[in-house]
Design a protein around this motif. Sequence first.
Motif, short mmCIF file in Angstrom:
data_model
loop_
_atom_site.label_atom_id
_atom_site.label_comp_id
_atom_site.label_asym_id
_atom_site.label_seq_id
_atom_site.Cartn_x
_atom_site.Cartn_y
_atom_site.Cartn_z
N ASN A 60 0.87 -1.07 -0.01
CA ASN A 60 -0.10 -0.05 0.14
C ASN A 60 0.86 1.22 -0.05
OD1 ASN A 60 -2.42 -1.32 -0.06
ND2 ASN A 60 -2.23 -1.76 2.29
N ASP A 61 0.73 2.16 1.01
CA ASP A 61 1.59 3.04 1.06
C ASP A 61 3.09 3.14 1.76
OD1 ASP A 61 0.43 3.06 3.46
OD2 ASP A 61 0.26 5.23 3.88
N SER A 62 3.20 1.80 2.18
CA SER A 62 4.41 1.44 3.19
C SER A 62 5.44 1.12 2.09
CB SER A 62 4.28 0.68 4.09
OG SER A 62 4.04 -0.55 3.63
N LYS A 63 6.83 1.49 2.72
CA LYS A 63 8.10 0.81 2.07
C LYS A 63 8.36 -0.63 2.46
CE LYS A 63 9.04 4.45 -0.24
NZ LYS A 63 8.95 4.65 -1.88
N ILE A 64 7.72 -1.11 3.44
CA ILE A 64 8.03 -2.56 3.80
C ILE A 64 6.91 -3.00 4.52
CG2 ILE A 64 9.17 -1.58 5.79
CD1 ILE A 64 10.94 -4.12 5.99
N CYS A 65 6.58 -4.46 4.27
CA CYS A 65 5.79 -5.12 5.24
C CYS A 65 6.40 -6.25 5.48
CB CYS A 65 4.42 -5.29 4.33
SG CYS A 65 3.25 -6.27 4.90
N VAL A 66 6.37 -6.54 6.86
CA VAL A 66 7.05 -7.79 7.75
C VAL A 66 6.08 -8.76 8.18
CG1 VAL A 66 7.18 -6.72 9.70
CG2 VAL A 66 8.59 -8.50 9.21
N THR A 114 16.31 7.08 -0.12
CA THR A 114 16.60 8.41 0.58
C THR A 114 17.48 8.35 1.95
OG1 THR A 114 14.57 7.96 2.07
CG2 THR A 114 14.34 9.08 0.11
N PHE A 115 18.27 7.30 2.07
CA PHE A 115 19.17 7.18 3.23
C PHE A 115 20.56 7.17 2.63
CE2 PHE A 115 15.15 5.21 4.39
CZ PHE A 115 14.94 5.80 5.66
N ASN A 116 21.37 7.74 3.52
CA ASN A 116 22.88 7.68 3.37
C ASN A 116 23.37 6.36 4.27
OD1 ASN A 116 25.63 8.27 2.63
ND2 ASN A 116 25.66 9.93 3.98
N LEU A 117 23.83 5.44 3.59
CA LEU A 117 24.10 4.17 4.25
C LEU A 117 25.64 3.93 4.04
CD1 LEU A 117 20.68 2.33 3.75
CD2 LEU A 117 21.43 3.27 5.94
N PRO A 118 26.17 3.18 5.00
CA PRO A 118 27.39 2.54 4.65
C PRO A 118 27.08 1.32 3.90
CG PRO A 118 26.71 1.84 6.88
CD PRO A 118 26.06 2.82 6.37
N PHE A 155 18.59 -1.39 10.85
CA PHE A 155 17.96 -0.32 9.68
C PHE A 155 16.60 -0.03 9.80
CE2 PHE A 155 15.84 0.37 5.89
CZ PHE A 155 16.01 1.77 5.36
N PHE A 156 15.92 -1.26 10.04
CA PHE A 156 14.34 -1.26 10.14
C PHE A 156 13.94 -0.87 11.39
CE2 PHE A 156 10.63 -4.91 10.20
CZ PHE A 156 9.87 -3.68 9.67
N GLN A 157 14.48 -1.25 12.48
CA GLN A 157 14.15 -0.80 13.61
C GLN A 157 14.37 0.75 14.01
OE1 GLN A 157 15.28 -3.28 17.22
NE2 GLN A 157 15.26 -5.12 15.92
N ASP A 158 15.59 1.17 13.42
CA ASP A 158 15.66 2.78 13.55
C ASP A 158 14.60 3.59 12.44
OD1 ASP A 158 17.62 2.16 15.30
OD2 ASP A 158 19.38 2.33 13.76
N ASN A 159 14.10 2.94 11.61
CA ASN A 159 13.53 3.78 10.52
C ASN A 159 12.17 3.30 10.44
OD1 ASN A 159 15.79 5.62 9.68
ND2 ASN A 159 16.72 3.71 9.45
N PHE A 160 11.52 2.39 11.25
CA PHE A 160 10.28 1.86 10.78
C PHE A 160 8.93 3.08 10.92
CE2 PHE A 160 10.07 1.99 15.48
CZ PHE A 160 8.75 2.32 15.91
N LEU A 161 9.42 4.05 11.42
CA LEU A 161 8.19 5.00 11.33
C LEU A 161 8.13 5.74 10.00
CD1 LEU A 161 8.20 6.57 14.84
CD2 LEU A 161 6.38 5.12 13.78
N SER A 162 9.49 6.21 9.54
CA SER A 162 9.65 7.10 8.27
C SER A 162 9.28 6.06 7.25
CB SER A 162 11.06 7.54 8.21
OG SER A 162 11.84 6.54 8.13
N LEU A 163 9.49 4.83 7.11
CA LEU A 163 9.05 3.76 6.33
C LEU A 163 7.60 3.38 6.26
CD1 LEU A 163 12.21 1.32 6.61
CD2 LEU A 163 11.90 3.05 4.74
#
Length: 226
Positions: free
Chosen positions: A122-128, A178-182, A190-198
């Motif tokens: 739907n409007d999310s970037k990830i579904c678990v 949209t992320f600057n990642l190593p 990454f998922f736990q840190d960014n779950f809201l913005s995703l």
Amino acid sequence: MLVNEAIVLCGGLGTRLKSVIKDIPKPMAPVGDEPFLAFVLKFLKKQEIKRVVLAVSYKYEVIQNFFGDNYLGMDIIYSIEDTPLGTGGAIVKALKMIKNSSSYVLNGDTFFDIALAKLNLNDSKICVALKHMSDFDRYASVSIEKNGYITSFNEKKFTKNGFINGGIYLISKDIFNTFNLPSKFSFEEFFQDNFLSLKSTAKVFDDYFIDIGIPQDYNKFCRLNM
């Protein structure tokens, strides 16, 4: 849109399984006459997956020699890491081989017998896919709203009833854009840190689940499938 591609993370060293398997990638742990990974791929075949990208690193030739470039009619593509990239870096690299706008992502050392088609973005970037569990302390738990949006990830502690991350995701191909990642990072962190913005969502399942990361569960899976 029908999703017919999947990424399987196969770079694990199997450190905790050293007592029962040696010198092979963890997903190649033998179960009777077949490696554990064969059960994962059979599951994907049943779900009408057409293309599978195996994200490989440690002794990847063992996996490549067994499965080749076609298995059960599915195209098998190898995303080879010269140096281990962590689960996040492995997914970034493997996504370059995905043709469509979204893909399933699975761990090569867990088996969760769900209906993949029930995951949607739907409007999310990830579904678990979450697994309902009782009386556990080995896993962190996940809290969700009634509409499926994730509200928090909780630390590992004894939990009477809760939901754990089942290790199967549906992700948008542009999830990292949209992320600057190593180059090397943990997807789970990454998922736990960014779950809201995703705008992360989850679907709860009560189907068969096993993680062969420890000898007890690996042996249990072997007993059930030999």
